[in-house]
Design a protein around this motif. Structure first.
Motif, PDB file in Angstrom:
ATOM      1  N   LYS A   1       0.829  -1.210   0.000  1.00 61.56           N
ATOM      2  CA  LYS A   1       0.000   0.000   0.000  1.00 61.56           C
ATOM      3  C   LYS A   1       0.864   1.260   0.000  1.00 61.56           C
ATOM      4  O   LYS A   1       0.389   2.335  -0.326  1.00 61.56           O
ATOM      5  CB  LYS A   1      -0.952  -0.004   1.195  1.00 61.56           C
ATOM      6  CG  LYS A   1      -2.049  -1.034   1.060  1.00 61.56           C
ATOM      7  CD  LYS A   1      -3.045  -0.971   2.188  1.00 61.56           C
ATOM      8  CE  LYS A   1      -4.130  -2.018   1.934  1.00 61.56           C
ATOM      9  NZ  LYS A   1      -5.220  -1.911   2.906  1.00 61.56           N
ATOM     10  N   GLN A   2       2.162   1.109   0.352  1.00 65.37           N
ATOM     11  CA  GLN A   2       3.078   2.251   0.344  1.00 65.37           C
ATOM     12  C   GLN A   2       3.836   2.388  -0.981  1.00 65.37           C
ATOM     13  O   GLN A   2       4.617   3.325  -1.153  1.00 65.37           O
ATOM     14  CB  GLN A   2       4.091   2.124   1.494  1.00 65.37           C
ATOM     15  CG  GLN A   2       3.496   2.336   2.880  1.00 65.37           C
ATOM     16  CD  GLN A   2       2.612   1.181   3.331  1.00 65.37           C
ATOM     17  OE1 GLN A   2       2.965   0.020   3.162  1.00 65.37           O
ATOM     18  NE2 GLN A   2       1.463   1.505   3.896  1.00 65.37           N
ATOM     19  N   SER A   3       3.609   1.480  -1.924  1.00 66.69           N
ATOM     20  CA  SER A   3       4.302   1.556  -3.218  1.00 66.69           C
ATOM     21  C   SER A   3       3.944   2.851  -3.928  1.00 66.69           C
ATOM     22  O   SER A   3       2.770   3.252  -3.944  1.00 66.69           O
ATOM     23  CB  SER A   3       3.890   0.382  -4.115  1.00 66.69           C
ATOM     24  OG  SER A   3       4.338  -0.849  -3.591  1.00 66.69           O
ATOM     25  N   PRO A   4       4.947   3.541  -4.495  1.00 67.65           N
ATOM     26  CA  PRO A   4       4.620   4.723  -5.302  1.00 67.65           C
ATOM     27  C   PRO A   4       3.625   4.348  -6.397  1.00 67.65           C
ATOM     28  O   PRO A   4       3.719   3.268  -6.982  1.00 67.65           O
ATOM     29  CB  PRO A   4       5.972   5.132  -5.888  1.00 67.65           C
ATOM     30  CG  PRO A   4       6.970   4.632  -4.884  1.00 67.65           C
ATOM     31  CD  PRO A   4       6.386   3.319  -4.400  1.00 67.65           C
ATOM     32  N   TYR A   5       2.656   5.224  -6.612  1.00 70.20           N
ATOM     33  CA  TYR A   5       1.604   5.078  -7.625  1.00 70.20           C
ATOM     34  C   TYR A   5       0.541   4.044  -7.258  1.00 70.20           C
ATOM     35  O   TYR A   5      -0.314   3.711  -8.071  1.00 70.20           O
ATOM     36  CB  TYR A   5       2.182   4.773  -9.019  1.00 70.20           C
ATOM     37  CG  TYR A   5       3.196   5.798  -9.445  1.00 70.20           C
ATOM     38  CD1 TYR A   5       2.796   7.073  -9.844  1.00 70.20           C
ATOM     39  CD2 TYR A   5       4.552   5.519  -9.399  1.00 70.20           C
ATOM     40  CE1 TYR A   5       3.730   8.029 -10.199  1.00 70.20           C
ATOM     41  CE2 TYR A   5       5.492   6.472  -9.755  1.00 70.20           C
ATOM     42  CZ  TYR A   5       5.074   7.723 -10.156  1.00 70.20           C
ATOM     43  OH  TYR A   5       5.996   8.674 -10.501  1.00 70.20           O
ATOM     44  N   PHE A   6       0.567   3.525  -6.010  1.00 69.28           N
ATOM     45  CA  PHE A   6      -0.451   2.564  -5.584  1.00 69.28           C
ATOM     46  C   PHE A   6      -1.816   3.242  -5.579  1.00 69.28           C
ATOM     47  O   PHE A   6      -1.962   4.364  -5.101  1.00 69.28           O
ATOM     48  CB  PHE A   6      -0.136   2.024  -4.182  1.00 69.28           C
ATOM     49  CG  PHE A   6      -1.122   0.995  -3.712  1.00 69.28           C
ATOM     50  CD1 PHE A   6      -1.020  -0.318  -4.134  1.00 69.28           C
ATOM     51  CD2 PHE A   6      -2.169   1.348  -2.864  1.00 69.28           C
ATOM     52  CE1 PHE A   6      -1.931  -1.280  -3.717  1.00 69.28           C
ATOM     53  CE2 PHE A   6      -3.078   0.397  -2.443  1.00 69.28           C
ATOM     54  CZ  PHE A   6      -2.964  -0.916  -2.869  1.00 69.28           C
ATOM     55  N   GLU A   7      -2.811   2.553  -6.150  1.00 69.95           N
ATOM     56  CA  GLU A   7      -4.175   3.072  -6.219  1.00 69.95           C
ATOM     57  C   GLU A   7      -5.068   2.215  -5.322  1.00 69.95           C
ATOM     58  O   GLU A   7      -5.228   1.014  -5.556  1.00 69.95           O
ATOM     59  CB  GLU A   7      -4.684   3.037  -7.659  1.00 69.95           C
ATOM     60  CG  GLU A   7      -3.906   3.946  -8.584  1.00 69.95           C
ATOM     61  CD  GLU A   7      -4.374   3.890 -10.028  1.00 69.95           C
ATOM     62  OE1 GLU A   7      -5.106   2.953 -10.405  1.00 69.95           O
ATOM     63  OE2 GLU A   7      -3.996   4.791 -10.793  1.00 69.95           O
ATOM     64  N   THR A   8      -5.662   2.848  -4.313  1.00 69.72           N
ATOM     65  CA  THR A   8      -6.508   2.097  -3.384  1.00 69.72           C
ATOM     66  C   THR A   8      -7.777   1.579  -4.054  1.00 69.72           C
ATOM     67  O   THR A   8      -8.299   0.542  -3.652  1.00 69.72           O
ATOM     68  CB  THR A   8      -6.874   2.950  -2.156  1.00 69.72           C
ATOM     69  OG1 THR A   8      -7.455   4.167  -2.592  1.00 69.72           O
ATOM     70  CG2 THR A   8      -5.641   3.248  -1.322  1.00 69.72           C
ATOM     71  N   ALA A   9      -8.251   2.264  -5.078  1.00 75.84           N
ATOM     72  CA  ALA A   9      -9.479   1.825  -5.760  1.00 75.84           C
ATOM     73  C   ALA A   9      -9.321   0.454  -6.406  1.00 75.84           C
ATOM     74  O   ALA A   9     -10.278  -0.325  -6.467  1.00 75.84           O
ATOM     75  CB  ALA A   9      -9.901   2.854  -6.809  1.00 75.84           C
TER      76      ALA A   9
END
Length: 162
Positions: A48-56
């Motif tokens: 969830k901390q990865s750059p560009y991670f999208e929660t949707a």
């Protein structure tokens, strides 16, 4: 006089930040896995901390794979420079050919390995790499990536703005 440097075994003991000219949080690859002549294998773990991670979507979009490839190329150049006792230099992603994304995203909790192999390099610093991103044995992205690593990045940028 250059100081002699030997790659650690396993290679994963060498922090990525020591071989790429990026700084957190923009270092997208997590681990150096395997190095050979003109090739490097890296790993990226999706959190969830990865750059560009999208929660949707609970994922990183597939287009970020080109940056996994570019940073793996930068890491290869950095490893090679470190072994030669040279400074890590900035490079530029010029473009790609034959880019194929076989999945819509990089999923939360999964790990991906990126293999980059130098196909061609000129004295000027222009180079072409064959790149693949895998999830296990499954190919999820591939491209030929064109990069340029000038001897003096600041002079190159100044000339480009002139």
């Amino acid at each position: 006089m250059t100081q002699e440097f030997h790659l650690p075994e396993p290679l994963s003991q060498l922090p990525v930040a020591e071989v790429v000219p990026h700084r957190a949080p923009m270092i997208l690859i997590d681990t150096l896995v395997e190095h050979g002549p003109d090739t490097l294998l890296t790993q990226t773990n999706i959190t969830k901390q990865s750059p560009y991670f999208e929660t949707a979507t609970d994922a990183v979009p597939n287009y970020v794979g080109i940056e996994y490839m570019a940073q793996s190329i930068a890491a290869l150049a950095g490893v090679e420079a470190k072994v030669r006792g040279e400074d890590i230099r900035v490079g530029f992603l010029l473009g790609s050919r034959k880019l194929k994304m076989h999945r819509p995203n990089y999923k939360l909790g999964e790990s991906y390995q990126t293999r980059v192999t130098r196909l061609y390099q000129e004295e000027s610093g222009l180079a072409v790499f064959d790149c693949q991103v895998f999830h296990g044995d499954t190919l999820v992205a591939e491209a030929n990536v064109n990069v340029f690593q000038p001897q003096d990045a600041l002079a190159y940028i100044s000339e480009s703005q002139g």
